[in-house]
Design a protein around this motif. Sequence first.
Motif, PDB file in Angstrom:
ATOM      1  N   ALA A   1       0.913  -1.052   0.075  1.00 52.91           N
ATOM      2  CA  ALA A   1      -0.104   0.034  -0.061  1.00 52.91           C
ATOM      3  C   ALA A   1       0.837   1.447  -0.037  1.00 52.91           C
ATOM      4  O   ALA A   1       0.966   2.015   0.912  1.00 52.91           O
ATOM      5  N   CYS A   2       1.719   1.450  -0.962  1.00 55.02           N
ATOM      6  CA  CYS A   2       2.667   2.599  -0.794  1.00 55.02           C
ATOM      7  C   CYS A   2       1.913   3.548  -1.496  1.00 55.02           C
ATOM      8  O   CYS A   2       1.101   3.638  -2.445  1.00 55.02           O
ATOM      9  N   GLU A   3       1.980   4.521  -0.603  1.00 57.40           N
ATOM     10  CA  GLU A   3       1.318   5.813  -0.627  1.00 57.40           C
ATOM     11  C   GLU A   3       2.022   6.688  -1.829  1.00 57.40           C
ATOM     12  O   GLU A   3       3.187   6.930  -1.875  1.00 57.40           O
ATOM     13  N   GLY A   4       1.126   7.318  -2.807  1.00 60.71           N
ATOM     14  CA  GLY A   4       1.583   8.128  -4.134  1.00 60.71           C
ATOM     15  C   GLY A   4       2.432   7.274  -5.134  1.00 60.71           C
ATOM     16  O   GLY A   4       3.011   8.072  -5.901  1.00 60.71           O
ATOM     17  N   VAL A   5       2.598   6.023  -4.969  1.00 63.42           N
ATOM     18  CA  VAL A   5       3.185   5.284  -5.939  1.00 63.42           C
ATOM     19  C   VAL A   5       2.074   4.732  -6.861  1.00 63.42           C
ATOM     20  O   VAL A   5       1.251   4.046  -6.268  1.00 63.42           O
ATOM     21  N   GLN A   6       2.127   4.846  -8.184  1.00 66.72           N
ATOM     22  CA  GLN A   6       1.413   4.203  -9.038  1.00 66.72           C
ATOM     23  C   GLN A   6       1.684   3.160  -9.794  1.00 66.72           C
ATOM     24  O   GLN A   6       3.022   3.012  -9.963  1.00 66.72           O
ATOM     25  N   LYS A   7       0.894   2.175 -10.100  1.00 71.65           N
ATOM     26  CA  LYS A   7       1.406   0.976 -10.431  1.00 71.65           C
ATOM     27  C   LYS A   7       1.410   1.049 -11.932  1.00 71.65           C
ATOM     28  O   LYS A   7       1.270   2.225 -12.458  1.00 71.65           O
ATOM     29  N   TYR A   8       2.207   0.086 -12.411  1.00 69.89           N
ATOM     30  CA  TYR A   8       2.523   0.275 -14.119  1.00 69.89           C
ATOM     31  C   TYR A   8       1.343  -0.008 -14.515  1.00 69.89           C
ATOM     32  O   TYR A   8       0.417  -1.093 -14.199  1.00 69.89           O
ATOM     33  N   ALA A   9       0.987   0.738 -15.722  1.00 71.32           N
ATOM     34  CA  ALA A   9      -0.464   0.546 -16.294  1.00 71.32           C
ATOM     35  C   ALA A   9      -0.031   0.129 -17.812  1.00 71.32           C
ATOM     36  O   ALA A   9       0.811   0.298 -18.407  1.00 71.32           O
ATOM     37  N   GLY A  10      -1.054  -0.647 -18.220  1.00 66.87           N
ATOM     38  CA  GLY A  10      -0.812  -1.189 -19.459  1.00 66.87           C
ATOM     39  C   GLY A  10      -1.158  -0.209 -20.490  1.00 66.87           C
ATOM     40  O   GLY A  10      -2.025  -0.361 -21.482  1.00 66.87           O
ATOM     41  N   SER A  11      -0.326   0.976 -20.451  1.00 62.63           N
ATOM     42  CA  SER A  11      -0.733   2.044 -21.522  1.00 62.63           C
ATOM     43  C   SER A  11      -0.086   1.954 -22.863  1.00 62.63           C
ATOM     44  O   SER A  11       1.159   1.182 -22.990  1.00 62.63           O
ATOM     45  N   LEU A  12      -0.340   2.755 -23.821  1.00 62.47           N
ATOM     46  CA  LEU A  12       0.431   2.875 -25.043  1.00 62.47           C
ATOM     47  C   LEU A  12       1.952   3.061 -24.786  1.00 62.47           C
ATOM     48  O   LEU A  12       2.915   2.581 -25.253  1.00 62.47           O
ATOM     49  N   TRP A  13       2.183   4.280 -23.783  1.00 63.82           N
ATOM     50  CA  TRP A  13       3.663   4.642 -23.468  1.00 63.82           C
ATOM     51  C   TRP A  13       4.315   3.370 -23.060  1.00 63.82           C
ATOM     52  O   TRP A  13       5.553   3.289 -23.287  1.00 63.82           O
ATOM     53  N   MET A  14       3.787   2.559 -21.900  1.00 63.37           N
ATOM     54  CA  MET A  14       4.432   1.523 -21.545  1.00 63.37           C
ATOM     55  C   MET A  14       5.128   0.593 -22.572  1.00 63.37           C
ATOM     56  O   MET A  14       6.062   0.007 -22.652  1.00 63.37           O
ATOM     57  N   TYR A  15       4.054   0.259 -23.600  1.00 61.41           N
ATOM     58  CA  TYR A  15       4.215  -0.874 -24.548  1.00 61.41           C
ATOM     59  C   TYR A  15       5.339  -0.140 -25.425  1.00 61.41           C
ATOM     60  O   TYR A  15       5.975  -0.950 -26.034  1.00 61.41           O
ATOM     61  N   THR A  16       5.051   0.945 -25.602  1.00 59.22           N
ATOM     62  CA  THR A  16       6.264   1.830 -26.757  1.00 59.22           C
ATOM     63  C   THR A  16       7.633   1.554 -26.187  1.00 59.22           C
ATOM     64  O   THR A  16       8.579   1.381 -26.696  1.00 59.22           O
ATOM     65  N   VAL A  17       7.693   1.885 -24.670  1.00 60.88           N
ATOM     66  CA  VAL A  17       8.973   1.738 -23.947  1.00 60.88           C
ATOM     67  C   VAL A  17       9.420   0.298 -23.934  1.00 60.88           C
ATOM     68  O   VAL A  17      10.696   0.031 -24.391  1.00 60.88           O
TER      69      VAL A  17
END
Length: 161
Positions: A32-48
């Motif tokens: 439950a890390c506060e202020g830390v967002q999970k990796y999302a399956g976004s277009l940016w993530m898949y591009t990287v």
Amino acid sequence: MEILFGLVFAALAALVCLGMVRITNREIEQEACEGVQKYAGSLWMYTVLGAVVLVSALCGARLFRYTVSIRAAIQIAVCYFAVLAAAVIDLKLRIIPNLIPIILIGTKMLIFAYELLFEAAKFTGLLMPVMGCLLCGLFLLLGNKLSKNGIGGGDIKLFVY
């Protein structure tokens, strides 16, 4: 053969990245890390991820072409994937798990044992890497203290290997 080695390297890089993303997301949920967002399956993530896989394929092909021995290729590949795994985790959690440097040290010890058994290497061949680790660690630790924790402990232990 060079292309095949590059493809294997790329596939391993994709597996390492996706595995570390899953592990990081699980850690974020459990802690439950506060202020830390999970990796999302976004277009940016898949591009990287695609860029990392492409660079890994090129690195793997070059590694196959230019390394002197299979031992050197294994050392470089293990270091590459360990740093890749550490980068994915460190980007979100700001930590480098102890398992990564342990894997690096274990690999070095296995390769050293192979050298002792099959290549008639001298035991003094271990002295130079150990001295390098100690001196590097000392300088980084000194930099950490002088900069008031400007260099993280995980960065020091990963760099020292």
